[in-house]
Design an enzyme around this catalytic site. Structure first.
Site, PDB file in Angstrom:
ATOM      1  N   LEU A  87      28.094  29.779 -86.844  1.00 33.45           N
ATOM      2  CA  LEU A  87      27.896  29.752 -85.392  1.00 33.45           C
ATOM      3  C   LEU A  87      28.833  30.726 -84.671  1.00 33.45           C
ATOM      4  O   LEU A  87      29.962  30.943 -85.090  1.00 33.45           O
ATOM      5  CB  LEU A  87      28.110  28.331 -84.886  1.00 33.45           C
ATOM      6  CG  LEU A  87      27.257  27.271 -85.593  1.00 33.45           C
ATOM      7  CD1 LEU A  87      27.548  25.890 -85.026  1.00 33.45           C
ATOM      8  CD2 LEU A  87      25.774  27.587 -85.481  1.00 33.45           C
ATOM      9  N   HIS A  88      28.326  31.279 -83.574  1.00 32.55           N
ATOM     10  CA  HIS A  88      29.105  32.187 -82.727  1.00 32.55           C
ATOM     11  C   HIS A  88      28.903  31.771 -81.269  1.00 32.55           C
ATOM     12  O   HIS A  88      28.207  30.774 -80.987  1.00 32.55           O
ATOM     13  CB  HIS A  88      28.690  33.644 -82.979  1.00 32.55           C
ATOM     14  CG  HIS A  88      27.211  33.866 -82.924  1.00 32.55           C
ATOM     15  ND1 HIS A  88      26.480  33.757 -81.767  1.00 32.55           N
ATOM     16  CD2 HIS A  88      26.312  34.162 -83.896  1.00 32.55           C
ATOM     17  CE1 HIS A  88      25.207  33.997 -82.018  1.00 32.55           C
ATOM     18  NE2 HIS A  88      25.072  34.229 -83.320  1.00 32.55           N
TER      19      HIS A  88
ATOM     20  N   GLN B  56      10.033  34.036 -82.345  1.00 30.87           N
ATOM     21  CA  GLN B  56      10.255  32.665 -82.836  1.00 30.87           C
ATOM     22  C   GLN B  56      10.080  31.659 -81.690  1.00 30.87           C
ATOM     23  O   GLN B  56       9.456  30.604 -81.864  1.00 30.87           O
ATOM     24  CB  GLN B  56      11.667  32.561 -83.436  1.00 30.87           C
ATOM     25  CG  GLN B  56      12.095  31.137 -83.717  1.00 30.87           C
ATOM     26  CD  GLN B  56      13.414  31.053 -84.435  1.00 30.87           C
ATOM     27  OE1 GLN B  56      13.476  31.246 -85.635  1.00 30.87           O
ATOM     28  NE2 GLN B  56      14.497  30.728 -83.719  1.00 30.87           N
TER      29      GLN B  56
ATOM     30  N   HIS C 153      25.534  30.594 -80.026  1.00 34.33           N
ATOM     31  CA  HIS C 153      25.114  29.221 -80.352  1.00 34.33           C
ATOM     32  C   HIS C 153      25.796  28.206 -79.419  1.00 34.33           C
ATOM     33  O   HIS C 153      25.165  27.243 -78.975  1.00 34.33           O
ATOM     34  CB  HIS C 153      25.492  28.870 -81.789  1.00 34.33           C
ATOM     35  CG  HIS C 153      24.749  29.650 -82.836  1.00 34.33           C
ATOM     36  ND1 HIS C 153      25.336  30.631 -83.582  1.00 34.33           N
ATOM     37  CD2 HIS C 153      23.469  29.566 -83.246  1.00 34.33           C
ATOM     38  CE1 HIS C 153      24.447  31.127 -84.430  1.00 34.33           C
ATOM     39  NE2 HIS C 153      23.308  30.509 -84.248  1.00 34.33           N
TER      40      HIS C 153
ATOM     41  N   GLY D 279      17.134  30.478 -78.497  1.00 33.68           N
ATOM     42  CA  GLY D 279      17.572  31.732 -77.879  1.00 33.68           C
ATOM     43  C   GLY D 279      16.419  32.705 -77.683  1.00 33.68           C
ATOM     44  O   GLY D 279      15.495  32.775 -78.501  1.00 33.68           O
ATOM     45  N   ARG D 280      16.505  33.475 -76.597  1.00 32.49           N
ATOM     46  CA  ARG D 280      15.492  34.501 -76.321  1.00 32.49           C
ATOM     47  C   ARG D 280      15.636  35.706 -77.237  1.00 32.49           C
ATOM     48  O   ARG D 280      14.747  36.551 -77.298  1.00 32.49           O
ATOM     49  CB  ARG D 280      15.616  34.976 -74.863  1.00 32.49           C
ATOM     50  CG  ARG D 280      15.083  33.991 -73.867  1.00 32.49           C
ATOM     51  CD  ARG D 280      15.117  34.594 -72.474  1.00 32.49           C
ATOM     52  NE  ARG D 280      14.563  33.691 -71.500  1.00 32.49           N
ATOM     53  CZ  ARG D 280      13.261  33.576 -71.232  1.00 32.49           C
ATOM     54  NH1 ARG D 280      12.389  34.307 -71.869  1.00 32.49           N
ATOM     55  NH2 ARG D 280      12.842  32.724 -70.317  1.00 32.49           N
ATOM     56  N   LYS D 281      16.770  35.824 -77.924  1.00 33.30           N
ATOM     57  CA  LYS D 281      16.929  36.963 -78.837  1.00 33.30           C
ATOM     58  C   LYS D 281      15.830  36.914 -79.907  1.00 33.30           C
ATOM     59  O   LYS D 281      15.274  37.939 -80.271  1.00 33.30           O
ATOM     60  CB  LYS D 281      18.305  36.942 -79.489  1.00 33.30           C
ATOM     61  CG  LYS D 281      18.458  38.077 -80.465  1.00 33.30           C
ATOM     62  CD  LYS D 281      19.781  38.043 -81.162  1.00 33.30           C
ATOM     63  CE  LYS D 281      19.705  38.862 -82.409  1.00 33.30           C
ATOM     64  NZ  LYS D 281      18.953  38.182 -83.476  1.00 33.30           N
TER      65      LYS D 281
ATOM     66  N   SER E  83      24.669  37.896 -83.305  1.00 33.85           N
ATOM     67  CA  SER E  83      23.844  37.410 -84.409  1.00 33.85           C
ATOM     68  C   SER E  83      24.748  37.149 -85.607  1.00 33.85           C
ATOM     69  O   SER E  83      25.705  37.900 -85.842  1.00 33.85           O
ATOM     70  CB  SER E  83      22.807  38.476 -84.780  1.00 33.85           C
ATOM     71  OG  SER E  83      22.243  38.184 -86.040  1.00 33.85           O
TER      72      SER E  83
ATOM     73  N   ARG F  42      23.978  37.747 -88.491  1.00 33.43           N
ATOM     74  CA  ARG F  42      23.789  38.850 -89.451  1.00 33.43           C
ATOM     75  C   ARG F  42      24.636  40.071 -89.090  1.00 33.43           C
ATOM     76  O   ARG F  42      24.753  40.984 -89.905  1.00 33.43           O
ATOM     77  CB  ARG F  42      22.312  39.228 -89.554  1.00 33.43           C
ATOM     78  CG  ARG F  42      21.501  38.132 -90.262  1.00 33.43           C
ATOM     79  CD  ARG F  42      20.097  38.573 -90.599  1.00 33.43           C
ATOM     80  NE  ARG F  42      19.450  37.664 -91.521  1.00 33.43           N
ATOM     81  CZ  ARG F  42      18.532  36.748 -91.196  1.00 33.43           C
ATOM     82  NH1 ARG F  42      18.169  36.596 -89.948  1.00 33.43           N
ATOM     83  NH2 ARG F  42      17.995  35.974 -92.117  1.00 33.43           N
TER      84      ARG F  42
HETATM   85  O1  PAF Z   1      16.853  30.587 -85.250  1.00 32.99           O
HETATM   86  C1  PAF Z   1      17.288  29.937 -86.231  1.00 32.99           C
HETATM   87  O2  PAF Z   1      18.501  29.803 -86.427  1.00 32.99           O
HETATM   88  C2  PAF Z   1      16.299  29.299 -87.195  1.00 32.99           C
HETATM   89  O3  PAF Z   1      15.169  30.087 -87.347  1.00 32.99           O
HETATM   90  C3  PAF Z   1      15.930  27.857 -86.815  1.00 32.99           C
HETATM   91  C4  PAF Z   1      15.209  27.797 -85.479  1.00 32.99           C
HETATM   92  C5  PAF Z   1      17.176  26.988 -86.763  1.00 32.99           C
HETATM   93  C6  PAF Z   1      14.983  27.280 -87.885  1.00 32.99           C
HETATM   94  O4  PAF Z   1      15.555  27.298 -89.137  1.00 32.99           O
END
Ligand code: PAF
Length: 282
Positions: free
Chosen positions: A33-34, A155, A37, A149-151, A187, A189
């Site tokens: 987490l950052h 999704q 989050h 998140g909108r990023k 992110s 990543r």
């Molecule tokens: O965005 C994420 O971190 C993941 O795709 C999620 C929504 C937790 C589902 O695993």
């Protein structure tokens, strides 16, 4: 902060809160987490009395050659951070708890249409896995609101579609993208970026701004996309896509002036980065 590895235990706690008339907000995560989050937790707090977060690196949303095994897992610092952000409960399930019949025996999900484009076209099966795990998590937590998140704009749209189509009684609250001071979207990543890649990565946001500005000048989407792709490739990226879309992710029409987005997914070395910028041109 309470911590649960078993869904039944979490449900008992949530049942107590509900009987006390409290509203439950939910922030699903994959951990590491950052600040982005923690901002989701703070936003959830504006809509609910008790906040539940989950940390689960979901195997079904990673392709065979993707980073499931090396995805950063940092539960201890994540727990400290969530506690600091005012989270009330954490669900930290095992793969067996999430998928009792295994990831091959689990019920499959497919959200049609919207998952065939953009990231869906480059990561086959990814959004099926996301929809599958988020539906499970919604069923386990049964939140009043859930924050995304909108990023991860595509999704967010997939989850909105899935929640509406399956009548989950949850309100999806989108959260703004948090950026580093040089524009790079936060992110988990980003930490894969090696040496100069970190500086080069800022070019994604700069290119999104370029795309928005060219759209405002009247350049047609096709021309903007070709130029954005070329700029990114010159900077060393392997580009999955650089596209202009409407907010429902359909292709823009010439008359569109509001509700547009520029979206990029591109690889730098072993790191795949995504970002987007929402804009109006009128
Ligand atoms: O965005 C994420 O971190 C993941 O795709 C999620 C929504 C937790 C589902 O695993």
């Amino acid at each position: 902060m309470l911590s649960f590895s078993k869904v039944a235990d979490l449900r008992r706690q949530i049942g107590d809160w509900r009987r006390a008339g409290l509203r439950v907000g939910f922030v699903p995560t994959m951990g590491n987490l950052h600040a982005g989050h923690f901002a989701l937790v703070e936003l959830a707090r504006q809509h609910a009395d008790k906040i539940v977060a989950s940390i689960f690196v979901n195997p079904t949303q990673f392709g065979p050659n993707e980073d499931y095994a090396r995805y950063p897992r940092t539960p201890d610092t994540d727990i400290d951070g969530l506690r600091g952000a005012g989270c009330d409960a954490l669900l930290l399930p095992s793969v067996e708890e999430m998928y009792p019949f295994g990831t091959m025996g689990c019920v499959q999900m497919h959200v049609p249409g919207i998952t065939d484009i953009l990231c869906g076209a480059h990561r086959p099966g990814h959004f099926n896995g996301v929809a599958q795990v988020v539906a499970r998590l919604f069923n386990m937590v049964q939140p009043d609101v859930a924050v995304f998140g909108r990023k991860d704009y595509q999704q967010l749209q997939v989850i909105r579609y899935m929640a509406t189509e399956m009548s989950f009684p949850v309100r999806i609250v989108p959260a703004p993208t948090l950026r580093e001071t040089d524009g790079l979207a936060m992110s988990s990543r980003n930490q894969y970026l090696q040496g100069e890649e970190r500086q080069t990565a800022t070019f994604i946001y700069q290119t999104l701004c370029f795309m928005r500005d060219q759209a405002a000048l009247g350049m047609p989407p096709g021309g903007i996309e070709a130029e954005a792709r070329q700029r990114l490739e010159m900077a060393g990226f392997t580009v999955d896509y650089a596209e202009i879309r409407r907010s429902d992710l359909s292709r823009p029409r010439a008359s569109d002036e509001k509700g547009l987005l520029a979206l990029i997914a591109a690889r730098l070395g072993r790191t795949r980065l995504i970002d987007n910028l929402e804009f109006d041109i009128a």
